[in-house]
Design an enzyme around this catalytic site. Structure first.
Site, PDB file in Angstrom:
ATOM      1  N   HIS A  71       0.841  -1.267   0.017  1.00 24.34           N
ATOM      2  CA  HIS A  71      -0.093   0.074  -0.039  1.00 24.34           C
ATOM      3  C   HIS A  71       0.888   1.480  -0.041  1.00 24.34           C
ATOM      4  O   HIS A  71       1.083   1.779   0.967  1.00 24.34           O
ATOM      5  CB  HIS A  71      -0.935   0.017   1.240  1.00 24.34           C
ATOM      6  CG  HIS A  71      -1.852   1.214   1.253  1.00 24.34           C
ATOM      7  ND1 HIS A  71      -3.073   1.153   2.214  1.00 24.34           N
ATOM      8  CD2 HIS A  71      -1.999   2.070   0.758  1.00 24.34           C
ATOM      9  CE1 HIS A  71      -3.587   2.024   2.027  1.00 24.34           C
ATOM     10  NE2 HIS A  71      -3.171   2.865   1.147  1.00 24.34           N
TER      11      HIS A  71
ATOM     12  N   HIS B 122       1.252   4.647  -2.475  1.00 25.78           N
ATOM     13  CA  HIS B 122       0.699   5.590  -3.844  1.00 25.78           C
ATOM     14  C   HIS B 122       1.985   6.238  -4.539  1.00 25.78           C
ATOM     15  O   HIS B 122       2.537   7.094  -3.572  1.00 25.78           O
ATOM     16  CB  HIS B 122      -0.322   6.741  -3.611  1.00 25.78           C
ATOM     17  CG  HIS B 122      -1.556   6.215  -2.758  1.00 25.78           C
ATOM     18  ND1 HIS B 122      -2.841   5.883  -3.551  1.00 25.78           N
ATOM     19  CD2 HIS B 122      -1.744   5.868  -1.408  1.00 25.78           C
ATOM     20  CE1 HIS B 122      -3.523   5.348  -2.549  1.00 25.78           C
ATOM     21  NE2 HIS B 122      -2.973   5.383  -1.430  1.00 25.78           N
TER      22      HIS B 122
ATOM     23  N   HIS C 234      -9.511   0.891  -1.100  1.00 26.13           N
ATOM     24  CA  HIS C 234      -9.243   1.590   0.197  1.00 26.13           C
ATOM     25  C   HIS C 234     -11.041   1.338   0.534  1.00 26.13           C
ATOM     26  O   HIS C 234     -11.749   1.733  -0.061  1.00 26.13           O
ATOM     27  CB  HIS C 234      -9.237   2.952  -0.150  1.00 26.13           C
ATOM     28  CG  HIS C 234      -7.676   3.317  -0.377  1.00 26.13           C
ATOM     29  ND1 HIS C 234      -6.948   2.540  -1.287  1.00 26.13           N
ATOM     30  CD2 HIS C 234      -6.987   4.103   0.171  1.00 26.13           C
ATOM     31  CE1 HIS C 234      -5.865   3.060  -1.256  1.00 26.13           C
ATOM     32  NE2 HIS C 234      -5.727   3.932  -0.320  1.00 26.13           N
TER      33      HIS C 234
ATOM     34  N   GLU D 220     -11.172   3.716   6.173  1.00 29.35           N
ATOM     35  CA  GLU D 220     -10.112   4.571   6.590  1.00 29.35           C
ATOM     36  C   GLU D 220     -11.053   5.849   7.427  1.00 29.35           C
ATOM     37  O   GLU D 220     -10.710   5.939   8.849  1.00 29.35           O
ATOM     38  CB  GLU D 220      -9.326   5.336   5.423  1.00 29.35           C
ATOM     39  CG  GLU D 220      -8.341   6.341   5.768  1.00 29.35           C
ATOM     40  CD  GLU D 220      -7.662   6.609   4.550  1.00 29.35           C
ATOM     41  OE1 GLU D 220      -8.135   6.609   3.380  1.00 29.35           O
ATOM     42  OE2 GLU D 220      -6.628   7.371   4.791  1.00 29.35           O
TER      43      GLU D 220
ATOM     44  N   ASP E 218       1.685   4.015   2.785  1.00 33.81           N
ATOM     45  CA  ASP E 218       0.833   4.980   2.064  1.00 33.81           C
ATOM     46  C   ASP E 218       1.235   6.301   1.211  1.00 33.81           C
ATOM     47  O   ASP E 218       1.266   6.056   0.015  1.00 33.81           O
ATOM     48  CB  ASP E 218      -0.331   5.615   3.031  1.00 33.81           C
ATOM     49  CG  ASP E 218      -1.700   5.964   2.772  1.00 33.81           C
ATOM     50  OD1 ASP E 218      -2.063   5.460   1.601  1.00 33.81           O
ATOM     51  OD2 ASP E 218      -2.457   6.358   3.515  1.00 33.81           O
ATOM     52  N   ASP E 219       1.421   7.410   1.804  1.00 35.85           N
ATOM     53  CA  ASP E 219       1.957   8.399   1.235  1.00 35.85           C
ATOM     54  C   ASP E 219       3.193   8.967   1.986  1.00 35.85           C
ATOM     55  O   ASP E 219       3.191   9.967   2.668  1.00 35.85           O
ATOM     56  CB  ASP E 219       0.849   9.515   1.000  1.00 35.85           C
ATOM     57  CG  ASP E 219      -0.400   8.990   0.307  1.00 35.85           C
ATOM     58  OD1 ASP E 219      -0.498   8.888  -0.880  1.00 35.85           O
ATOM     59  OD2 ASP E 219      -1.446   8.759   0.867  1.00 35.85           O
TER      60      ASP E 219
HETATM   61  N1  ADE Z   1      -5.175   8.579  -2.111  1.00 39.44           N
HETATM   62  C1  ADE Z   1      -3.743   8.852  -1.564  1.00 39.44           C
HETATM   63  N2  ADE Z   1      -3.740   8.322  -0.456  1.00 39.44           N
HETATM   64  C2  ADE Z   1      -5.005   8.060   0.152  1.00 39.44           C
HETATM   65  C3  ADE Z   1      -5.444   7.604   1.266  1.00 39.44           C
HETATM   66  N3  ADE Z   1      -4.694   7.666   2.330  1.00 39.44           N
HETATM   67  N4  ADE Z   1      -6.951   7.320   1.222  1.00 39.44           N
HETATM   68  C4  ADE Z   1      -7.523   7.474   0.171  1.00 39.44           C
HETATM   69  N5  ADE Z   1      -7.021   7.722  -1.253  1.00 39.44           N
HETATM   70  C5  ADE Z   1      -5.801   8.177  -1.351  1.00 39.44           C
HETATM   71 ZN    ZN Z   2      -3.757   4.686   0.240  1.00 37.58          ZN
END
Ligand code: ADE
Ligand code: ZN
Length: 338
Positions: free
Chosen positions: A17, A19, A197, A200, A278-279
């Site tokens: 996971h 992006h 997803h 969350e 994630d990011d």
């Molecule tokens: N796009 C990038 N990061 C995300 C996240 N944590 N939740 C939903 N969409 C995303």
């Molecule tokens: Zn994500």
């Protein structure tokens, strides 16, 4: 350094996971803005990083989509991907299944061939330089109409033999999964796997509905599944993997503190949880940082950390042969700690 810290450093990792757009570090964003003659709405790298203080998912997404404007050429997508893989290699990532959001780029007039071609170039660089294997996931933006997701799948058809799965991301609340069921069914009929997803910011029931209507074999985040024992039982019994992102959840205020992460509850319920970033450029932590943070907050032991890493291998879309190699590397690393 303590034993768990040393194990995490040495652990061969699988990341399920991340992006690619979320790995855009401010330094690279400024370099690409310069290369493409574009301006970023920040005076400096430091000021950009200082703006990464988020209230919730949407406040993050607004910044994330705006920063993507510097990604223009095939070379930009290659550099983004290769830079991430260099960082992942430093964290001993051995296999990765990253997301990309084609619609974030095609809606700005960037040809999908440049997006996918550049990412595949970067993934090939990473395999050659670092031996990191990969499987690319094309993710649809759920805040855009389902017709746009369908058109994106059609546009990506020439590349589908290089893509392992489709995903679903962006704003969760107000954008339910059910309308995307026909696009996901078409993707599955074209040979792709499905992930999405859910849970969350949305409630536990959305996790169950997403598994059901999209036939998702992995749920990305799934934090809120811990609120409902029946949903945890469904995940455990159906073998659905959860790709948790502990630092992201704290930074987007999905949970109030790392100690209040739901990962422990999910693991105890027998759910196949994994740890991911994630990011990472926005949340200040790559996969190793995520393992260290959750291990410290939940006081995880060697068996727990091993189980998280095993879950990632089992939940990946790697070939059976690659999974066996990854498992052998993992067991050698754990045995070396005994
Ligand atoms: N796009 C990038 N990061 C995300 C996240 N944590 N939740 C939903 N969409 C995303
Ligand atoms: Zn994500």
């Amino acid at each position: 350094m303590d034993g768990i810290g040393r194990l995490i450093d040495r652990l061969p990792k699988v990341e399920l996971h991340v992006h690619l757009e979320g790995t855009l570090e401010p330094e690279l964003a400024f370099r690409l803005a310069d290369r493409n003659g574009l301006a970023l709405p920040f005076a400096s790298v430091e000021k950009m990083r200082a703006a990464f203080d988020f209230e919730d998912l949407q406040s993050f997404l607004d910044v994330y989509y705006a920063a993507c404007s510097v990604l223009v050429t095939r070379a930009d997508f290659r550099d983004l991907t290769r830079d991430y893989l260099a960082r992942a290699n430093a964290d001993r990532v051995r296999h990765v299944e990253p997301f990309f959001d084609p619609q974030t780029h095609t809606t700005r007039g960037i040809p999908i061939d440049d997006v996918i071609g550049g990412i595949l170039d970067g993934l090939a660089d990473g395999e050659r330089e670092f031996g990191i294997t990969s499987g690319l996931i094309l993710s649809f933006l759920r805040h855009l109409p389902v017709e746009a997701a369908d058109a994106t799948l059609t546009a990506a058809e020439p590349w589908l033999d290089r893509i392992v799965a489709v995903g679903l991301d962006s704003t969760e609340v107000g954008y339910p999964p059910e309308p995307f069921a026909p696009v996901f069914a078409r993707a599955r009929s074209l040979g792709l796997r499905a992930v999405a997803h859910a849970g969350e910011e949305g409630e536990a029931a959305l996790v169950a509905r997403t598994v059901d209507c999209l036939r998702a074999s992995r749920i990305d985040h799934g934090v809120r599944a811990a609120d409902d024992p029946a949903v945890m039982r469904l995940l455990a019994e159906s073998g659905v993997t959860l790709t948790a992102c502990p630092i992201s959840n704290v930074r987007l205020r999905v949970v109030p503190t790392m100690e209040r992460s739901t990962i422990g509850t999910l693991m105890r319920a027998g759910v196949a949880v994994t740890v991911n970033s994630d990011d990472p450029a926005y949340f200040g932590g790559y996969i190793g940082d995520n393992y260290r943070a959750i291990a410290a907050a939940l006081d995880l032991g060697v068996d727990d950390v091993r189980q998280l890493a095993v879950n990632a291998i089992n939940g990946s879309f790697a070939t059976a042969e690659r999974k066996r190699e990854l498992m052998a590397e993992l067991e050698a690393a754990v045995a070396g700690m005994a």
